[in-house]
Write a protein that holds these residues in place. Sequence first.
Motif, short mmCIF file in Angstrom:
data_model
loop_
_atom_site.label_atom_id
_atom_site.label_comp_id
_atom_site.label_asym_id
_atom_site.label_seq_id
_atom_site.Cartn_x
_atom_site.Cartn_y
_atom_site.Cartn_z
N THR A 31 0.87 -1.17 0.00
CA THR A 31 0.00 0.00 0.00
C THR A 31 0.91 1.22 0.00
O THR A 31 1.62 1.47 0.98
N ILE A 32 0.91 1.97 -1.08
CA ILE A 32 1.90 3.04 -1.27
C ILE A 32 1.89 4.03 -0.11
O ILE A 32 2.95 4.40 0.42
N ARG A 33 0.72 4.46 0.32
CA ARG A 33 0.64 5.52 1.32
C ARG A 33 1.08 5.07 2.71
O ARG A 33 1.28 5.89 3.60
N LYS A 34 1.24 3.76 2.91
CA LYS A 34 1.72 3.26 4.20
C LYS A 34 3.24 3.31 4.31
O LYS A 34 3.79 3.08 5.38
N ASN A 35 3.91 3.63 3.19
CA ASN A 35 5.36 3.79 3.25
C ASN A 35 5.70 4.94 4.19
O ASN A 35 4.93 5.89 4.34
N ILE A 36 6.85 4.86 4.80
CA ILE A 36 7.26 5.86 5.78
C ILE A 36 7.25 7.27 5.21
O ILE A 36 7.02 8.25 5.90
N HIS A 37 7.48 7.40 3.90
CA HIS A 37 7.50 8.71 3.25
C HIS A 37 6.17 9.03 2.55
O HIS A 37 6.01 10.11 2.00
N GLY A 38 5.26 8.08 2.52
CA GLY A 38 4.01 8.28 1.80
C GLY A 38 4.10 7.94 0.33
O GLY A 38 3.13 8.08 -0.42
N TYR A 39 5.28 7.52 -0.10
CA TYR A 39 5.52 7.10 -1.49
C TYR A 39 6.74 6.20 -1.49
O TYR A 39 7.46 6.11 -0.50
N MET A 40 6.97 5.51 -2.61
CA MET A 40 8.16 4.67 -2.73
C MET A 40 9.27 5.50 -3.36
O MET A 40 9.16 5.89 -4.53
N PRO A 41 10.32 5.80 -2.62
CA PRO A 41 11.36 6.71 -3.13
C PRO A 41 12.17 6.11 -4.26
O PRO A 41 12.11 4.91 -4.54
N LEU A 42 12.93 6.96 -4.91
CA LEU A 42 13.74 6.57 -6.05
C LEU A 42 14.72 5.47 -5.67
O LEU A 42 15.42 5.57 -4.66
N HIS A 43 14.77 4.40 -6.47
CA HIS A 43 15.69 3.29 -6.23
C HIS A 43 15.82 2.47 -7.51
O HIS A 43 15.18 2.76 -8.52
N TRP A 44 16.65 1.46 -7.45
CA TRP A 44 16.81 0.54 -8.58
C TRP A 44 17.23 -0.81 -8.03
O TRP A 44 17.61 -0.95 -6.88
N HIS A 45 17.13 -1.83 -8.85
CA HIS A 45 17.60 -3.16 -8.45
C HIS A 45 17.94 -3.97 -9.70
O HIS A 45 17.51 -3.64 -10.82
N ASP A 46 18.74 -4.99 -9.51
CA ASP A 46 19.14 -5.84 -10.62
C ASP A 46 17.97 -6.68 -11.14
O ASP A 46 17.95 -7.06 -12.31
N GLY A 74 -0.85 -3.47 -15.37
CA GLY A 74 0.44 -3.78 -14.79
C GLY A 74 1.57 -3.01 -15.43
O GLY A 74 1.37 -2.22 -16.38
N LEU A 75 2.77 -3.21 -14.92
CA LEU A 75 3.96 -2.53 -15.43
C LEU A 75 5.16 -3.44 -15.26
O LEU A 75 5.35 -4.04 -14.20
N PHE A 76 5.97 -3.53 -16.31
CA PHE A 76 7.26 -4.22 -16.25
C PHE A 76 8.34 -3.16 -16.15
O PHE A 76 8.36 -2.20 -16.91
N ILE A 77 9.26 -3.31 -15.17
CA ILE A 77 10.39 -2.41 -15.02
C ILE A 77 11.66 -3.23 -15.20
O ILE A 77 11.88 -4.22 -14.50
N ASN A 78 12.49 -2.80 -16.13
CA ASN A 78 13.68 -3.56 -16.48
C ASN A 78 14.77 -3.44 -15.42
O ASN A 78 14.76 -2.53 -14.58
N SER A 79 15.70 -4.34 -15.48
CA SER A 79 16.83 -4.38 -14.56
C SER A 79 17.64 -3.09 -14.61
O SER A 79 17.93 -2.57 -15.69
#
Length: 298
Positions: A31-46, A74-79
């Motif tokens: 649930t996005i709004r339950k994140n500590i910042h109210g959103y999912m911050p910028l990041h990346w992963h392999d 849905g959405l696909f996010i590449n490595s």
Amino acid sequence: MEMNEVIIDENLKESIDLWTFMLPIISHRTTIRKNIHGYMPLHWHDELQFVVIIQGEARFQVNEEAIIVQEGDGLFINSGCLHMVEDGNGSNCVYICLNVPAQSIISRELYTAYVAPYVQATNLPYVLIPSSEMWGQNIIEATLNIHQCLEEQPPYYEMDITTKLTVIWKSLITNGFPLEYDQSAMIKNQRMKAMLQWIHLHYGENIRLDDIAKAGQLSRSECCRYFKRTLKMTPLQYVTDYRIQKSVTLLQQPESNVTDVAYQVGFNSTSYFIDQFRKAMNMTPLRYKKSKLERLID
């Protein structure tokens, strides 16, 4: 599994340590709004990421592009792609997220021919997955089925998941994407990550624009253009936003106080910290701290 916090290291890379015992994948409900910042911050992963919106609307940013994903799609996010996500229109968005290492999406023997070209392509940071089309339905249903398998763990569920991963990947790549490999795009992505990494390592110090530009091997003006294109803000605005993000975590510690937190995250004025925190969080740091402590007591 409900997971609303993204653990991000100093390189902006998401740290994932919840892999299943036999399969190197993870699926969680967020649930996005339950994140500590109210959103999912910028990041990346392999890992490759497949997202299905099960409630509301989500606003994603992947590298420099903004994408709105509606409920059911849905959405696909590449490595390796920088991304963040916010709740859309106060919809209390909830989504299922599936992270899979690229090497595990299909058998190792088929990786070079059917996976590597797509992971390495510079023109495929994301793919919007519409539920209105059959190939999109296949991916969405398989993603939700994998999540359910991991939650319930019925007999032979690992074999079922392996089969569904193949369905997901085949459904994605049979759309005939024209793949491109732009060296300049790769370098730009690396430079952006390098500048963000430098900020994440030095946010508690006095930071100048020259320092950030140097980390990306860019001029001051080109550094500003990078941030404007990717994050729609200046480098120093990002520094302030990141300092606020870090302060939110520190304020939740019972023994912390506003002045100490302000200096700890790099502000040289408590009043300026309070002003910037209020703009970002719609409350003062002290009010935020009290609200969190009250929840703990309740």
